[in-house]
Enzyme design. Structure first.
Site: not given
Ligand code: DX5
Ligand code: ZN
Length: 224
Positions: A14, A39, A41, A43, A72, A74, A143, A148-150, A181-183, A203
């Site tokens: 990401s 990927h 994102d 937003m 993606h 959002m 998700m 919204g955030f990495g 996606d996420g963590g 990410g």
């Molecule tokens: C969050 C995004 C993710 C984000 C993941 O809204 O959709 O794609 O970049 O970040 P990590 O991998 O750091 O959780």
């Molecule tokens: Zn994403």
């Protein structure tokens, strides 16, 4: 007889976690490091409480890499921007059912433009949000954080949902990527793959590491 090796997992770094002052270098670097998709994102500060970048960034990066652009969205509304992202170079467009009144119509629009269509399920969104649109779906993106955030913590509550979606996809007989996606990092990657995911968005676990090739290899190596 030896067991057939499990299918290779798809890795989608990401760009949200990249160095925004060097996006061209970052995109080329993950391609060289063995990424499968990039990927992106998107937003809008309305559907999610953060603002990232728009189609202009895709357009600028498109000539620099052969990686499929896994977009993606959002943003709300989403339909009025689909053409712009396709023209800018999107290959996959994934949207949240909550981002518009007619998910099926939005997916029809993406398919009519010849692109892959994805549905993104927030942590509280159930699998049946996508069930009756599966005939138009190429990607289901689960998700494992709130969007919204990495850099957020992985929600293990989503593992049974990934397993339920795996069963739904297999029963459909369709080729649908099951992405998460996420963590996602070594440790959580293995758990989502064990639950049935075949595609990992990451990410921080890629761009936050000093060696992108090693980071991608570590995600692949986590497969059970
Ligand atoms: C969050 C995004 C993710 C984000 C993941 O809204 O959709 O794609 O970049 O970040 P990590 O991998 O750091 O959780
Ligand atoms: Zn994403």
């Amino acid at each position: 007889m030896s067991q057939p090796s499990p299918a290779r997992v798809t890795i989608a770094p990401s760009l949200l976690a990249a160095d925004f002052s060097r996006l061209a270098d970052e995109a080329r670097a993950v391609e060289a490091a063995g990424a499968d998709w990039l990927h992106l994102d998107i937003m809008d500060g309305h559907f999610v409480p953060n603002i990232s970048f728009g189609p202009g960034v895709l357009r600028a990066l498109r000539p620099l890499t052969k990686l499929p652009f896994d977009v993606h969205l959002m943003i709300e509304p989403v339909d009025p921007y689909i053409h712009a992202f396709v023209e800018a170079g999107a290959d996959h467009l994934s949207l949240h059912p909550e981002a518009g009144p007619h998910l099926h119509r939005s997916l029809q629009l993406i398919k009519s433009l010849g692109k892959s269509a994805g549905v993104v399920l927030n942590p509280a969104t159930p699998p049946d949000a996508v069930e009756w649109a599966l005939d138009l779906v190429d990607i289901i993106l689960v998700m494992t954080v709130n969007p919204g955030f990495g850099g957020q913590a992985f929600l293990s509550s989503q593992l049974p949902k990934i397993a339920a979606l795996r069963r739904m996809i297999d029963a459909s007989g369709r080729r649908i990527a099951l992405s998460v996606d996420g963590g996602i990092a070594p440790g959580t990657a293995g758990r989502v793959i064990a639950a049935g995911a075949d595609t990992l968005v990451a990410g921080t676990a890629v761009f936050g590491r000093p060696d992108y090739a090693a980071a991608i290899a570590a995600l692949r190596a986590d497969a059970p």
